[in-house]
Design a protein around this motif. Structure first.
Motif, PDB file in Angstrom:
ATOM      1  N   ARG A   1       0.811  -1.223   0.000  1.00 24.15           N
ATOM      2  CA  ARG A   1       0.000   0.000   0.000  1.00 24.15           C
ATOM      3  C   ARG A   1       0.844   1.272   0.000  1.00 24.15           C
ATOM      4  O   ARG A   1       0.497   2.258  -0.668  1.00 24.15           O
TER       5      ARG A   1
ATOM      6  N   GLY B   1       0.550   4.175  -2.938  1.00 24.97           N
ATOM      7  CA  GLY B   1      -0.007   5.489  -2.654  1.00 24.97           C
ATOM      8  C   GLY B   1      -1.456   5.586  -3.108  1.00 24.97           C
ATOM      9  O   GLY B   1      -2.183   4.592  -3.163  1.00 24.97           O
ATOM     10  N   ASP B   2      -1.865   6.774  -3.483  1.00 26.96           N
ATOM     11  CA  ASP B   2      -3.256   7.022  -3.868  1.00 26.96           C
ATOM     12  C   ASP B   2      -3.399   6.989  -5.387  1.00 26.96           C
ATOM     13  O   ASP B   2      -3.917   7.917  -6.004  1.00 26.96           O
ATOM     14  N   GLU B   3      -2.927   5.903  -5.997  1.00 24.07           N
ATOM     15  CA  GLU B   3      -2.954   5.754  -7.451  1.00 24.07           C
ATOM     16  C   GLU B   3      -3.535   4.393  -7.814  1.00 24.07           C
ATOM     17  O   GLU B   3      -3.462   3.440  -7.031  1.00 24.07           O
TER      18      GLU B   3
ATOM     19  N   SER C   1      -8.587   0.333  -8.808  1.00 27.74           N
ATOM     20  CA  SER C   1      -8.600   1.710  -8.324  1.00 27.74           C
ATOM     21  C   SER C   1      -7.971   1.778  -6.941  1.00 27.74           C
ATOM     22  O   SER C   1      -7.930   0.777  -6.204  1.00 27.74           O
ATOM     23  N   PRO C   2      -7.499   2.965  -6.527  1.00 27.40           N
ATOM     24  CA  PRO C   2      -6.855   3.088  -5.205  1.00 27.40           C
ATOM     25  C   PRO C   2      -7.787   2.761  -4.049  1.00 27.40           C
ATOM     26  O   PRO C   2      -7.320   2.396  -2.969  1.00 27.40           O
ATOM     27  N   ARG C   3      -9.102   2.858  -4.247  1.00 26.28           N
ATOM     28  CA  ARG C   3     -10.033   2.532  -3.173  1.00 26.28           C
ATOM     29  C   ARG C   3      -9.904   1.071  -2.742  1.00 26.28           C
ATOM     30  O   ARG C   3     -10.241   0.718  -1.611  1.00 26.28           O
TER      31      ARG C   3
ATOM     32  N   ASP D   1      -8.046   0.777   0.441  1.00 25.07           N
ATOM     33  CA  ASP D   1      -8.833   1.156   1.620  1.00 25.07           C
ATOM     34  C   ASP D   1      -9.719  -0.002   2.060  1.00 25.07           C
ATOM     35  O   ASP D   1      -9.877  -0.272   3.262  1.00 25.07           O
TER      36      ASP D   1
END
Length: 297
Positions: free
Chosen positions: A114, A118-120, A218-220, A223
């Motif tokens: 993770r 990152g947020d990609e 997707s970055p989600r 999460d």
């Protein structure tokens, strides 16, 4: 963006060979399996690095992808410049490592990367299968771009009497890959995914399309993996997080021909892949046939 290759398993199917050599480093012709997967992962134009999720019991993996200038100089000093260049290329690939200290499933292995992701968006490529022409992930990237950056998975048809062995998608065909007019479950068709069913009974299967082992997510997804409970086998399953992802985001599937790839997940499959690539390589074919002698192919 990054591509993740989970590779923390101990290769028990290949024991005793994998007692000292990780199965990912077993050669297919003159390169280890993992290098083929890394090169495939780097083919899409947005991917600038590969994250290998490794076990601390396999330091050989990191050594392989490290520069070894002394060895390169030794080879060049002995007139083996072409070999020195191959050694250099392996060490220069943009590969980093993270660790999965406990074998808690594919979803957990992906989550271990993770911080690197990152947020990609990110690719996931399973390491027991590689595509020699490296176009599967490229085509998945095209589908994602055509659908606003949505997640895309690669799927392939399986005979009706075998659907109970796989994770099967539900959904409908909504188009085809650019340059293809495929429909239904034919290669090149694009489906909008509405669900996934793990090993359904024959009569309950929503399609005949199973997930091949190539994902653009997707970055989600990261999460969701952070809060994903254990699933089948008492492990954290990537598929379970993807089902949850469908509640808030669109997901698409590209139908591919699984025979485009090479399976190395078992000793028999690994040996067959070596034979297949030797027969398709003009520089190797004649020597390979001569070495086989009277053995029928």
């Amino acid at each position: 963006m990054k591509a993740i290759i989970p590779a923390a398993g101990l290769g028990t199917r290949f024991l005793p060979a994998t007692k000292c050599t990780p199965k990912e480093l077993l050669p297919v012709l003159d390169k280890p399996v993992i290098q083929y997967v890394v090169e495939e992962a780097l083919e899409p134009d947005d991917v600038d690095g590969v994250v290998i999720v490794n076990s601390r019991l396999k330091p050989q993996m990191e050594k392989y992808f490290s520069e070894d200038k002394d060895f390169e100089e030794y080879l060049r000093a002995h007139g083996k410049d072409a070999l020195a260049e191959k050694v250099h290329e392996a060490g220069a690939l943009p590969v980093s490592f993270v660790y999965q200290d406990d074998p808690r499933g594919l979803g957990h292995a992906v989550w271990c990367a993770r911080e690197e992701v990152g947020d990609e968006p990110f690719f996931v490529l399973l390491g027991d299968y590689f595509v020699p022409d490296r176009q599967m992930c490229v085509n998945m990237q095209k589908v994602s771009r055509e659908h606003g950056g949505a997640s895309v998975i690669a799927v392939a048809p399986v005979p009706e009497d075998q659907v109970s062995r796989y994770g099967i998608i539900a959904g409908e065909c909504v188009g085809s890959l650019e340059g293809s007019d495929a429909t239904g479950e034919n290669e090149g068709a694009v489906w909008k995914v509405s669900g996934m069913v793990e090993k359904p009974a024959r009569e309950d299967a929503p399609s005949h399309l199973f997930i091949v082992g190539r994902y653009l997510l997707s970055p989600r997804t990261m999460d969701l993996l952070a809060t994903q409970g254990v699933g089948a086998g008492g492990e954290i399953q990537l598929t379970d997080a993807m089902v949850r992802l469908l509640e808030s985001e669109d997901m698409y599937a590209l139908v591919v021909d699984p025979s485009e790839g090479c399976d190395t997940g078992t000793p028999a499959a690994w040996a067959a892949t070596n034979a297949r690539l030797a027969l398709s390589d003009p520089e190797q074919e004649s020597a390979f046939r001569e070495a086989l002698g009277d053995v029928a192919l």
